[in-house]
Design a protein around this motif. Sequence first.
Motif, PDB file in Angstrom:
ATOM      1  N   ALA A   1       9.422 -33.033 -24.912  1.00 26.94           N
ATOM      2  CA  ALA A   1       9.097 -33.125 -23.486  1.00 26.94           C
ATOM      3  C   ALA A   1       8.253 -31.935 -23.043  1.00 26.94           C
ATOM      4  O   ALA A   1       7.276 -32.088 -22.288  1.00 26.94           O
ATOM      5  CB  ALA A   1      10.387 -33.200 -22.664  1.00 26.94           C
ATOM      6  N   LEU A   2       8.586 -30.738 -23.518  1.00 29.16           N
ATOM      7  CA  LEU A   2       7.814 -29.540 -23.182  1.00 29.16           C
ATOM      8  C   LEU A   2       6.401 -29.630 -23.743  1.00 29.16           C
ATOM      9  O   LEU A   2       5.425 -29.225 -23.092  1.00 29.16           O
ATOM     10  CB  LEU A   2       8.531 -28.301 -23.723  1.00 29.16           C
ATOM     11  CG  LEU A   2       7.880 -26.948 -23.419  1.00 29.16           C
ATOM     12  CD1 LEU A   2       7.851 -26.707 -21.913  1.00 29.16           C
ATOM     13  CD2 LEU A   2       8.622 -25.818 -24.130  1.00 29.16           C
ATOM     14  N   THR A   3       6.262 -30.182 -24.943  1.00 32.09           N
ATOM     15  CA  THR A   3       4.940 -30.355 -25.551  1.00 32.09           C
ATOM     16  C   THR A   3       4.051 -31.240 -24.690  1.00 32.09           C
ATOM     17  O   THR A   3       2.867 -30.963 -24.488  1.00 32.09           O
ATOM     18  CB  THR A   3       5.078 -30.974 -26.959  1.00 32.09           C
ATOM     19  OG1 THR A   3       5.906 -30.141 -27.761  1.00 32.09           O
ATOM     20  CG2 THR A   3       3.727 -31.143 -27.624  1.00 32.09           C
ATOM     21  N   VAL A   4       4.625 -32.313 -24.157  1.00 32.43           N
ATOM     22  CA  VAL A   4       3.863 -33.233 -23.315  1.00 32.43           C
ATOM     23  C   VAL A   4       3.487 -32.566 -21.998  1.00 32.43           C
ATOM     24  O   VAL A   4       2.357 -32.721 -21.507  1.00 32.43           O
ATOM     25  CB  VAL A   4       4.673 -34.517 -23.065  1.00 32.43           C
ATOM     26  CG1 VAL A   4       3.983 -35.400 -22.033  1.00 32.43           C
ATOM     27  CG2 VAL A   4       4.863 -35.286 -24.368  1.00 32.43           C
ATOM     28  N   VAL A   5       4.396 -31.797 -21.423  1.00 32.95           N
ATOM     29  CA  VAL A   5       4.120 -31.133 -20.144  1.00 32.95           C
ATOM     30  C   VAL A   5       2.991 -30.126 -20.292  1.00 32.95           C
ATOM     31  O   VAL A   5       2.058 -30.077 -19.473  1.00 32.95           O
ATOM     32  CB  VAL A   5       5.390 -30.439 -19.615  1.00 32.95           C
ATOM     33  CG1 VAL A   5       5.055 -29.534 -18.428  1.00 32.95           C
ATOM     34  CG2 VAL A   5       6.423 -31.475 -19.195  1.00 32.95           C
ATOM     35  N   LEU A   6       3.043 -29.314 -21.346  1.00 33.94           N
ATOM     36  CA  LEU A   6       2.051 -28.257 -21.545  1.00 33.94           C
ATOM     37  C   LEU A   6       0.780 -28.751 -22.229  1.00 33.94           C
ATOM     38  O   LEU A   6      -0.230 -28.053 -22.220  1.00 33.94           O
ATOM     39  CB  LEU A   6       2.660 -27.119 -22.368  1.00 33.94           C
ATOM     40  CG  LEU A   6       3.868 -26.411 -21.741  1.00 33.94           C
ATOM     41  CD1 LEU A   6       4.383 -25.320 -22.658  1.00 33.94           C
ATOM     42  CD2 LEU A   6       3.502 -25.829 -20.376  1.00 33.94           C
ATOM     43  N   ARG A   7       0.864 -29.955 -22.851  1.00 40.17           N
ATOM     44  CA  ARG A   7      -0.267 -30.538 -23.573  1.00 40.17           C
ATOM     45  C   ARG A   7      -0.851 -29.539 -24.568  1.00 40.17           C
ATOM     46  O   ARG A   7      -2.067 -29.346 -24.655  1.00 40.17           O
ATOM     47  CB  ARG A   7      -1.351 -31.041 -22.608  1.00 40.17           C
ATOM     48  CG  ARG A   7      -0.869 -32.155 -21.689  1.00 40.17           C
ATOM     49  CD  ARG A   7      -2.021 -32.853 -21.022  1.00 40.17           C
ATOM     50  NE  ARG A   7      -2.863 -33.556 -21.975  1.00 40.17           N
ATOM     51  CZ  ARG A   7      -2.571 -34.750 -22.505  1.00 40.17           C
ATOM     52  NH1 ARG A   7      -1.452 -35.372 -22.176  1.00 40.17           N
ATOM     53  NH2 ARG A   7      -3.411 -35.316 -23.354  1.00 40.17           N
ATOM     54  N   GLU A   8       0.023 -28.922 -25.324  1.00 45.59           N
ATOM     55  CA  GLU A   8      -0.353 -27.928 -26.310  1.00 45.59           C
ATOM     56  C   GLU A   8      -0.056 -28.470 -27.706  1.00 45.59           C
ATOM     57  O   GLU A   8       1.106 -28.567 -28.117  1.00 45.59           O
ATOM     58  CB  GLU A   8       0.419 -26.629 -26.071  1.00 45.59           C
ATOM     59  CG  GLU A   8       0.174 -25.542 -27.105  1.00 45.59           C
ATOM     60  CD  GLU A   8      -1.300 -25.253 -27.290  1.00 45.59           C
ATOM     61  OE1 GLU A   8      -1.796 -25.435 -28.427  1.00 45.59           O
ATOM     62  OE2 GLU A   8      -1.961 -24.884 -26.295  1.00 45.59           O
ATOM     63  N   PRO A   9      -1.107 -28.834 -28.479  1.00 47.13           N
ATOM     64  CA  PRO A   9      -0.870 -29.437 -29.790  1.00 47.13           C
ATOM     65  C   PRO A   9      -0.058 -28.565 -30.737  1.00 47.13           C
ATOM     66  O   PRO A   9       0.671 -29.084 -31.586  1.00 47.13           O
ATOM     67  CB  PRO A   9      -2.291 -29.659 -30.331  1.00 47.13           C
ATOM     68  CG  PRO A   9      -3.155 -29.717 -29.118  1.00 47.13           C
ATOM     69  CD  PRO A   9      -2.528 -28.777 -28.132  1.00 47.13           C
ATOM     70  N   ALA A  10      -0.175 -27.240 -30.605  1.00 45.27           N
ATOM     71  CA  ALA A  10       0.564 -26.355 -31.504  1.00 45.27           C
ATOM     72  C   ALA A  10       2.065 -26.530 -31.355  1.00 45.27           C
ATOM     73  O   ALA A  10       2.831 -26.259 -32.295  1.00 45.27           O
ATOM     74  CB  ALA A  10       0.178 -24.899 -31.239  1.00 45.27           C
TER      75      ALA A  10
END
Length: 386
Positions: A288-297
Amino acid sequence: MDKSGASPTRWLPVAVIMFGVGWGANQFASLLGLYTERLHLGGGAAQAMFGVYALGLVPGLALGGPASDRFGRRRVALPSACASAPVTLVLMAGSAVPELLYAGRLLAGVVTGAVLAAGTAWVKELAPGPGVRATALAVSAGFGAGPLAAALVAQWAPYPLVTAYLPHLAIMAVTVPAAMRVPDVRPVRRARGGGGLRLGGLRRPAFRGAIAPVAIWTFAAPTSAFALLPTIVPVQHAPIVHSGLITALTLGSGMAAQPVARRLEARHPRLVARAGLAAVTAGMLAAALTVVLREPALNAAAAVPLGLGYGFVLTYSLGETARIAAPDELAGLTAVAYAVIYAGMFTPLLLTVLAEVVPMALLLTVLSGLAALCLLRTTRQAVFRS
């Protein structure tokens, strides 16, 4: 040699064909973005192609498992493994006729279901000690290596939606002939008096209440990492390789978790389930955090715990199923367990459809909460029964 004169590693060719079938089953995963781009797919079509595989598992598992209980493991596992390469040819043809991708994925599910159900029981009977462990590791290794190899080929080879599948054809050409020399060790049982195949374990609270609610997360967790996140938060450079690496990292983490799971299992099987559900809970929050920040890493930050959860939950689900199954229903009940396990492969499609009206980050957070509830339930059961 053992006392009977048989090789103690005679199970190895069976585990290897399961590796090959696992490779073929999951090589499609890292190509989802490429199919979406090249074939102009939309509206979750790629995720639907990925998920339809699970529909094929239903007849493969439901028929393959009980049939091998009755007619023998070889008679089900080997013909099904032989069909794996032709199914890959159907997927290769899908680059020109996209509708064939649905057929190929469906057939891949049928083949994989039959091989997993019959092969798991076959290996367990050939090697009662390490059988289940070897099966889980072989399948997990195939699931991880297939998409990584397909991604590496597809990123740089010509005609990527065709050449990406060539390694699997080579693997099956080598592994299937070796497995044909492995015998059945369990006598074939003919049907009696018109009685049907019974799965008494399905009526046990241990399966319905303690295995099924945990097993459903086995593929709900990793597919969220490798079939969903790379399509939502893509990278700019070498995106196919990135997708393959995330898939390999996810399933590689699952493989790394399994030796730890076995040590926990020696203390108490519920510890394995609790560790797996805790990892899934954390991984879904990271997703969920990855989707919010849109950070592929951050894809990797979600992939590792979701992969660890996969490894723990798979070990628990197969181990507990083998423990409660009567000898005549081992493959049949294993088939049911795999059906629950693979139902989680519809998670990316379900989330993609729901994301039309609900933010993806919120959906992943809800899944984290559901995993936490299952963890709480499993913990309370362990407390009450201790």
